[in-house]
Enzyme design. Structure first.
Site, PDB file in Angstrom:
ATOM      1  N   SER A 133       0.816  -1.211   0.000  1.00  0.00           N
ATOM      2  CA  SER A 133       0.000   0.000   0.000  1.00  0.00           C
ATOM      3  C   SER A 133       0.853   1.266   0.000  1.00  0.00           C
ATOM      4  CB  SER A 133      -0.921  -0.010   1.230  1.00  0.00           C
ATOM      5  OG  SER A 133      -1.609   1.218   1.356  1.00  0.00           O
ATOM      6  N   SER A 140      -0.482   3.965   1.295  1.00  0.00           N
ATOM      7  CA  SER A 140      -1.053   4.742   2.392  1.00  0.00           C
ATOM      8  C   SER A 140      -0.079   4.992   3.544  1.00  0.00           C
ATOM      9  CB  SER A 140      -2.328   4.070   2.906  1.00  0.00           C
ATOM     10  OG  SER A 140      -3.347   4.133   1.929  1.00  0.00           O
ATOM     11  N   LYS A 196     -13.561  -4.788   3.036  1.00  0.00           N
ATOM     12  CA  LYS A 196     -14.386  -3.586   3.129  1.00  0.00           C
ATOM     13  C   LYS A 196     -15.837  -3.878   3.507  1.00  0.00           C
ATOM     14  CE  LYS A 196     -11.689  -0.627   0.028  1.00  0.00           C
ATOM     15  NZ  LYS A 196     -11.730   0.260  -1.154  1.00  0.00           N
ATOM     16  N   ASN A 209     -14.209   1.784   4.220  1.00  0.00           N
ATOM     17  CA  ASN A 209     -12.752   1.794   4.040  1.00  0.00           C
ATOM     18  C   ASN A 209     -12.033   2.578   5.136  1.00  0.00           C
ATOM     19  OD1 ASN A 209     -13.378   4.466   3.199  1.00  0.00           O
ATOM     20  ND2 ASN A 209     -11.535   4.512   1.932  1.00  0.00           N
ATOM     21  N   ASP A 233     -13.852   6.633  -0.052  1.00  0.00           N
ATOM     22  CA  ASP A 233     -13.718   6.465  -1.506  1.00  0.00           C
ATOM     23  C   ASP A 233     -14.848   7.201  -2.220  1.00  0.00           C
ATOM     24  OD1 ASP A 233     -11.446   4.865  -1.385  1.00  0.00           O
ATOM     25  OD2 ASP A 233     -12.594   3.001  -1.286  1.00  0.00           O
ATOM     26  N   ALA A 255     -17.790  -3.172 -12.131  1.00  0.00           N
ATOM     27  CA  ALA A 255     -18.909  -3.341 -11.201  1.00  0.00           C
ATOM     28  C   ALA A 255     -18.439  -3.877  -9.853  1.00  0.00           C
ATOM     29  CB  ALA A 255     -19.970  -4.273 -11.804  1.00  0.00           C
ATOM     30  N   GLY A 256     -17.134  -3.713  -9.568  1.00  0.00           N
ATOM     31  CA  GLY A 256     -16.589  -4.163  -8.293  1.00  0.00           C
ATOM     32  C   GLY A 256     -16.749  -3.127  -7.203  1.00  0.00           C
ATOM     33  N   GLY A 257     -15.917  -3.243  -6.157  1.00  0.00           N
ATOM     34  CA  GLY A 257     -16.052  -2.366  -5.007  1.00  0.00           C
ATOM     35  C   GLY A 257     -15.840  -0.899  -5.331  1.00  0.00           C
ATOM     36  N   TYR A 298      -3.614   4.343 -10.139  1.00  0.00           N
ATOM     37  CA  TYR A 298      -2.611   5.377  -9.873  1.00  0.00           C
ATOM     38  C   TYR A 298      -1.178   4.873 -10.043  1.00  0.00           C
ATOM     39  CZ  TYR A 298      -2.517   3.161  -5.233  1.00  0.00           C
ATOM     40  OH  TYR A 298      -2.427   2.260  -4.198  1.00  0.00           O
ATOM     41  N   GLY A 301      -5.686   8.533 -10.921  1.00  0.00           N
ATOM     42  CA  GLY A 301      -6.116   7.904  -9.688  1.00  0.00           C
ATOM     43  C   GLY A 301      -5.389   8.431  -8.469  1.00  0.00           C
TER      44      GLY A 301
END
Length: 536
Positions: free
Chosen positions: A282, A284, A331, A352, A367, A391-393, A476, A497
């Site tokens: 990640s 983050s 999530k 999230n 998000d 069509a995902g999260g 991203y 992104g």
């Protein structure tokens, strides 16, 4: 979700809280071992076929709190070792240095006998190394009296388990009976709760002799490496740079100091993190730790990698995490653990962001808010026609948020059944994937992983026939995807992104601290991290 009433407004109108960073049960009586320590806090492990290559690695890092561990078992030529090593140490200004020559039976590369191993280590001591590390296997073979030849040095006897983290009490007892000042226990962490086993051992023996270094190997063990000094280790280990680690999970010294500030943590440092099956990859931690540092918040944000949410929950609750980010695949599952959930996140069915307020776990979906934020800078969302690919999260968060803003949403996905389920839930329109590139819309959003590294030559659809003003790619990495390159080539507004990543991360920071997020600095931290891909 537990029955708890909270008087919270929707996210955009919510007044952000600010919690105290002075924990009620502070271990105030604990000595600050970092303040008292005069030796290196971080030993950088150097492993290469030649001393010249080790010296090149050493030149990449340095500082008052840095020492070196020379993995002499990696050398291909031991000829005239003492002279050559002495000259190298002089050029490095005689740093604190551990000589290690790990035999193959203990996971190293040295295939000689115990006596030959001792010869290499003795030469290293004469050359100027002040420490030696010998594995317990060699001591068992030669007997504890074998250690007397190293009595002029600071001796570390180490135990390694590359398969699991066993019960550590007996192992510690076995090592602690030896006549040495330091012992080391390194075990593979297969789950996050293994960090608690290591922490318990460190706390129990914090002030005792011999001094204990303990850590978890692998991505799940990263918390033990990053919190080692805070938990009582006299020193910790790092690599000289990306892809130069000598053990699973070993991070670069620069990352440990500049991103995580491991040598500035104390008993007041609050814990945050990101949980997911690929949390070690990640961006983050770089982003959030930069924000904490800029705003002088005494906190650390940790990568918490696991395949079981329950595994993380044990760590988070026992160590008193004040908040955390949630990534795939947790999530939806995290919602069952919350005391309160933001209404939009409840409708989306994904959370999230979790913050702990007065002992209660609160959840948001930043998000969704981030999608709205980045698009409202370019469009008036009410009445805009927006095509979402996927069509995902990520697509689900975008679709719910945009419909709440009054946009007309179109869903196109390779799995048309998933597109129909999502569209039906929010009164959107389904578009067959094969004809998605023929629409006339205001904006198109790529909410699929298509184009993500290493598959950088892929694009979800071709833009030649699509009529749109704005192209938004949630990918991203890389920053310039093929999809965005096409958009810019056609003169369209292109949104990376990265902008969404920073927007959702900034909202997380604001939820946790009540302070305005330093967005420019957070973006800079992500860009720098992307330029240096991690290897864990």
């Amino acid at each position: 979700m537990l029955p708890y009433k909270a008087n919270f407004l929707p996210f955009r109108a919510q007044r952000l809280y600010s919690h105290s960073f002075e924990p009620a049960n502070l271990e105030a009586a604990e000595d600050n071992h970092l303040a008292k320590s005069t030796g290196p806090h971080i030993f950088v492990s150097l492993a290469a076929p030649s001393l010249n290559e080790m010296e090149v690695q050493a030149a990449r890092v340095g500082g008052a709190s840095i020492g070196y561990e020379l993995r002499l078992d990696a050398l291909q030529d031991y000829g005239d070792l003492e002279t050559r090593l002495h000259q190298m140490l002089l050029r490095l200004h005689v740093p604190q240095t551990i000589a290690t020559c790990r035999r193959s039976e203990a996971g190293g590369s040295f295939h000689g006998t115990v006596q030959e191993q001792a010869g290499v280590l003795a030469a290293a001591l004469r050359a100027g190394c002040q420490w030696v590390d010998v594995e317990i296997e060699s001591v068992d073979r030669a007997g504890s009296s074998w250690l007397k030849q190293f009595q002029a040095a600071k001796v570390i006897v180490s135990y390694h388990n590359y398969h699991r983290t066993p019960a550590l009490g007996r192992i510690h007892h076995r090592l602690a009976r030896l006549p040495v000042p330091f012992i080391k226990i390194a075990c593979r962490a297969s789950k996050l709760r293994d960090n608690l086993v290591i922490l318990d051992l460190l706390k129990k023996h914090r002030r005792r002799t011999p001094r204990l270094v303990a850590l978890g190997l692998g991505a799940p063990g990263l918390p033990s490496r990053l919190l080692g000094l805070k938990w009582g280790c006299p020193f910790i280990y790092a690599s000289a740079g990306e892809h130069l680690g000598v053990a699973p999970g070993q991070l670069p010294a620069e990352t440990m100091r500049a991103v995580y500030h491991v040598d500035h943590l104390d008993q007041r440092t609050q814990l945050f993190g990101v949980v997911g099956s690929r949390a070690s990859m990640s961006m983050s931690p770089a982003m959030q730790n930069a924000a904490f540092q800029a705003k002088r918040v005494n906190a650390i944000y940790l990568p918490c990698e696991t395949n079981q949410l329950s595994d993380f929950l044990v760590l988070a609750r026992k160590k008193g995490f004040m908040g955390f980010s949630v990534t795939m695949p947790f999530k939806s599952a995290i919602i069952r653990e919350l005391d309160w959930l933001e209404p939009l996140a409840a409708r989306i069915g994904a959370c999230n962001t979790v913050a702990v307020q007065h002992g209660k776990w609160m959840g948001w979906n930043t998000d969704a808010a981030a999608v709205v934020e980045v698009l409202t800078k370019r469009l008036r969302l009410a009445g805009s026609r927006i095509l979402i690919l996927g069509a995902g999260g990520a697509a689900r968060a975008a679709a719910y948020a945009l419909r709440a803003e009054g946009a007309v949403v179109f869903i196109a996905a390779r799995r048309e059944s998933a597109a129909r389920r999502l569209a039906g839930a929010i009164s959107a329109q389904v578009v067959p994937w094969s004809s998605a590139d023929g629409l006339d819309v205001d904006a198109v959003i790529n909410a699929t992983p298509v184009g993500m590294a290493p598959y950088v030559d892929a694009s979800p659809i071709e833009l030649a026939r699509l009529r749109a003003r704005v192209v938004f790619d949630m990918v991203y990495h890389p920053l310039q995807t093929r999809f965005l390159a096409q958009a810019r080539g056609r003169g369209l507004i292109a949104i990376s992104g990265l902008e969404m990543l920073v927007a959702q991360g900034a909202r997380q920071f604001e939820i946790w601290t009540g302070q305005a997020a330093p967005r420019a600095l957070m973006e800079q931290a992500v860009r720098q991290s992307l330029s240096q891909p991690a290897a864990v």
